[in-house]
Motif scaffolding. Structure first.
Motif, short mmCIF file in Angstrom:
data_model
loop_
_atom_site.label_atom_id
_atom_site.label_comp_id
_atom_site.label_asym_id
_atom_site.label_seq_id
_atom_site.Cartn_x
_atom_site.Cartn_y
_atom_site.Cartn_z
N ARG A 87 41.51 42.07 46.79
CA ARG A 87 41.21 43.10 46.06
C ARG A 87 39.82 43.70 46.34
O ARG A 87 39.38 44.83 46.20
CB ARG A 87 40.97 42.54 44.50
N GLU A 91 39.13 47.37 47.13
CA GLU A 91 37.89 48.06 46.45
C GLU A 91 36.74 48.69 47.25
O GLU A 91 36.36 49.97 47.13
CB GLU A 91 37.20 47.29 45.21
N LYS A 92 36.47 48.02 48.23
CA LYS A 92 35.10 48.23 49.15
C LYS A 92 35.35 49.01 50.27
O LYS A 92 34.59 49.93 50.65
CB LYS A 92 34.44 46.96 49.32
N PRO A 94 38.84 50.86 51.41
CA PRO A 94 39.98 51.20 51.10
C PRO A 94 40.75 51.93 52.63
O PRO A 94 41.74 51.75 53.02
CB PRO A 94 39.97 52.47 50.20
N TRP A 97 41.71 48.97 54.43
CA TRP A 97 42.96 48.53 53.85
C TRP A 97 44.19 49.11 54.45
O TRP A 97 45.32 48.64 54.67
CB TRP A 97 42.97 48.49 52.31
#
Length: 122
Positions: A87, A91-92, A94, A97
């Motif tokens: 997570r 969130e921080k 992307p 990710w």
């Protein structure tokens, strides 16, 4: 997609038992969650874009299996830690990710199960 999740905390040394080694159950993830430099260094390791610490190397080894089994060999504690780290990356960072998804789940085979895994209560 369980990518990073497995990445960090699940990258436990695989044991011959039904679960990954509990070696990292007490791994302090706060420095990772609170420090972008550390988080990105783990991410770069997993993406083969930077050096790996011994812990990151351990985590990286189990990512493929953990992704395929939706963390099937993870202990409840490991699942909790992995969800927090994933997570945090989502969130921080992307873009990182997305790169992890591309590397570890390019065809989206594991996405639905992984999303369910992330949605589960801890």
């Amino acid at each position: 997609m369980i990518i990073l999740c497995i990445i960090l905390i699940t990258a436990l040394s695989v044991s011959t038992a039904d679960f990954y080694s509990s070696k990292y159950d007490d791994f302090d993830i706060q420095p990772i969650l609170e420090n972008d430099r550390i988080m990105l260094s783990y991410t770069k390791c997993f993406l083969d874009k930077g050096p790996c610490t011994p812990d990151a190397k351990d985590f990286k080894k189990v990512i493929p299996e953990a992704l395929q089994t939706t963390c099937g060999k993870c202990t409840p504690k490991q699942k909790q830690l992995i969800k927090q780290v994933i997570r945090g990356i989502m969130e921080k960072h992307p873009d990182s990710w997305k790169e992890l998804i591309e590397k570890f789940d390019k065809d989206g085979k594991y996405r639905e199960n992984f999303d369910k895994f992330l949605a589960e209560k801890e």
